[in-house]
Design a protein around this motif. Sequence first.
Motif, mmCIF file in Angstrom:
data_model
loop_
_atom_site.group_PDB
_atom_site.id
_atom_site.type_symbol
_atom_site.label_atom_id
_atom_site.label_comp_id
_atom_site.label_asym_id
_atom_site.label_seq_id
_atom_site.Cartn_x
_atom_site.Cartn_y
_atom_site.Cartn_z
ATOM 1 N N GLY A 122 0.833 -1.198 0.000
ATOM 2 C CA GLY A 122 0.000 0.000 0.000
ATOM 3 C C GLY A 122 0.867 1.247 0.000
ATOM 4 O O GLY A 122 1.903 1.289 0.663
ATOM 5 N N ASP A 181 -0.206 -0.552 -4.753
ATOM 6 C CA ASP A 181 -1.570 -0.039 -4.705
ATOM 7 C C ASP A 181 -1.547 1.448 -4.401
ATOM 8 O O ASP A 181 -1.053 1.875 -3.351
ATOM 9 C CB ASP A 181 -2.364 -0.782 -3.630
ATOM 10 C CG ASP A 181 -3.787 -0.263 -3.496
ATOM 11 O OD1 ASP A 181 -4.683 -0.834 -4.129
ATOM 12 O OD2 ASP A 181 -4.000 0.725 -2.759
ATOM 13 N N SER A 217 -14.166 -0.411 -4.812
ATOM 14 C CA SER A 217 -13.667 -0.427 -3.445
ATOM 15 C C SER A 217 -14.782 0.092 -2.547
ATOM 16 O O SER A 217 -15.522 1.006 -2.923
ATOM 17 C CB SER A 217 -12.429 0.468 -3.339
ATOM 18 O OG SER A 217 -11.895 0.473 -2.033
ATOM 19 N N GLN A 248 -12.124 -3.963 -3.098
ATOM 20 C CA GLN A 248 -11.165 -3.687 -2.022
ATOM 21 C C GLN A 248 -11.917 -3.063 -0.849
ATOM 22 O O GLN A 248 -12.638 -2.087 -1.027
ATOM 23 C CB GLN A 248 -10.079 -2.723 -2.525
ATOM 24 C CG GLN A 248 -9.042 -2.389 -1.474
ATOM 25 C CD GLN A 248 -7.934 -1.480 -1.979
ATOM 26 O OE1 GLN A 248 -7.601 -0.479 -1.348
ATOM 27 N NE2 GLN A 248 -7.348 -1.818 -3.123
ATOM 28 N N GLU A 257 -12.047 -2.858 3.864
ATOM 29 C CA GLU A 257 -11.347 -3.093 5.128
ATOM 30 C C GLU A 257 -11.580 -4.527 5.583
ATOM 31 O O GLU A 257 -12.723 -4.969 5.723
ATOM 32 C CB GLU A 257 -11.851 -2.101 6.176
ATOM 33 C CG GLU A 257 -11.069 -2.141 7.481
ATOM 34 C CD GLU A 257 -11.546 -1.089 8.479
ATOM 35 O OE1 GLU A 257 -11.172 -1.212 9.664
ATOM 36 O OE2 GLU A 257 -12.281 -0.158 8.082
ATOM 37 N N THR A 274 -9.502 -7.631 -2.025
ATOM 38 C CA THR A 274 -8.286 -7.005 -1.509
ATOM 39 C C THR A 274 -8.585 -6.423 -0.135
ATOM 40 O O THR A 274 -9.547 -5.662 0.027
ATOM 41 C CB THR A 274 -7.771 -5.895 -2.443
ATOM 42 O OG1 THR A 274 -7.418 -6.465 -3.701
ATOM 43 C CG2 THR A 274 -6.539 -5.210 -1.845
ATOM 44 N N TYR A 293 -7.797 -3.926 2.777
ATOM 45 C CA TYR A 293 -7.018 -2.787 3.261
ATOM 46 C C TYR A 293 -7.077 -2.750 4.783
ATOM 47 O O TYR A 293 -7.949 -3.361 5.395
ATOM 48 C CB TYR A 293 -7.403 -1.468 2.597
ATOM 49 C CG TYR A 293 -8.729 -0.811 2.915
ATOM 50 C CD1 TYR A 293 -8.974 -0.206 4.150
ATOM 51 C CD2 TYR A 293 -9.720 -0.709 1.948
ATOM 52 C CE1 TYR A 293 -10.169 0.452 4.415
ATOM 53 C CE2 TYR A 293 -10.926 -0.058 2.197
ATOM 54 C CZ TYR A 293 -11.145 0.519 3.436
ATOM 55 O OH TYR A 293 -12.327 1.165 3.691
#
Length: 270
Positions: free
Chosen positions: A13, A38, A133, A156, A158, A180, A182
């Motif tokens: 990230g 990313d 996302s 994407q 959390e 993905t 995060y």
Amino acid sequence: MKNQYDIPQMGFGTFARKGGDGIEAMLVALETGYRHLDTAQDYGTETEVGQAVQRSGLNRDDVFITTKIATGNLGAGALISSLRQSLDNLQVDQLDLTLIHWPSPNNAVPLAVYIEQLAEAHELGLTRLIGVSNFTIAMLEEAQAILGDLKIANNQFELNPLLQNKKLANYCIKMGISVTCYLPIARGILGGVPEIAQIAARHGATPEQVALAFEFAKGYIAIPTSSRADRIRSNYLATKLVLSAAEIATIETVDRGQRVIDPAWGPDWD
């Protein structure tokens, strides 16, 4: 480790990785073995990502690059020009993956307006894959209906042991949408979770490595970040850590639904 879309599971990230120090952190990641960077229009790090890839000496095809479209660029006629600017910032001809960073706050721009532009970006060859996302199941269904045969390749959001987002993650996996994570290491607080600390001690690993190994075992992509070379290298070692089925089951029990990123204008989470 890659998934069905050839997205490397271990990403780096780039939020807050700005300037010379940011480029150095990315170079450490690339030297260590990370092959997925990313970024996002809102991070202000696209230029640094481009410079890091250039300086790394790696071929463009060796580094998977993701960016995310800012909410201010979702309106009619705005997305394509903003993505062309991102390509200029990154010094590349094509993104590997372009995501809508957030659904339009309070639905100010109808979802169809920006999803159709994302499809156009793909048709123009500006991005190889498209995704979203912070999208809920309902939003994913609406977006996929608009896209037709063009697949949403990624969502994407959390996800870490304290917020496992099982309903959304399971839906994505079932529908062939890669996930993905995060905040995949929950900002370094996992050492305070006894179950994770015990698993880490058993393997001679860090709690962060355990969290990442758990996410990889689930088939997810994770994008931890750090400014520190030792942590960047340490996190990468999670790619070598194999957890037992019993350890994975134990980690599944520590889910607290503990969300960190939750803006007032955000979606109604699943």
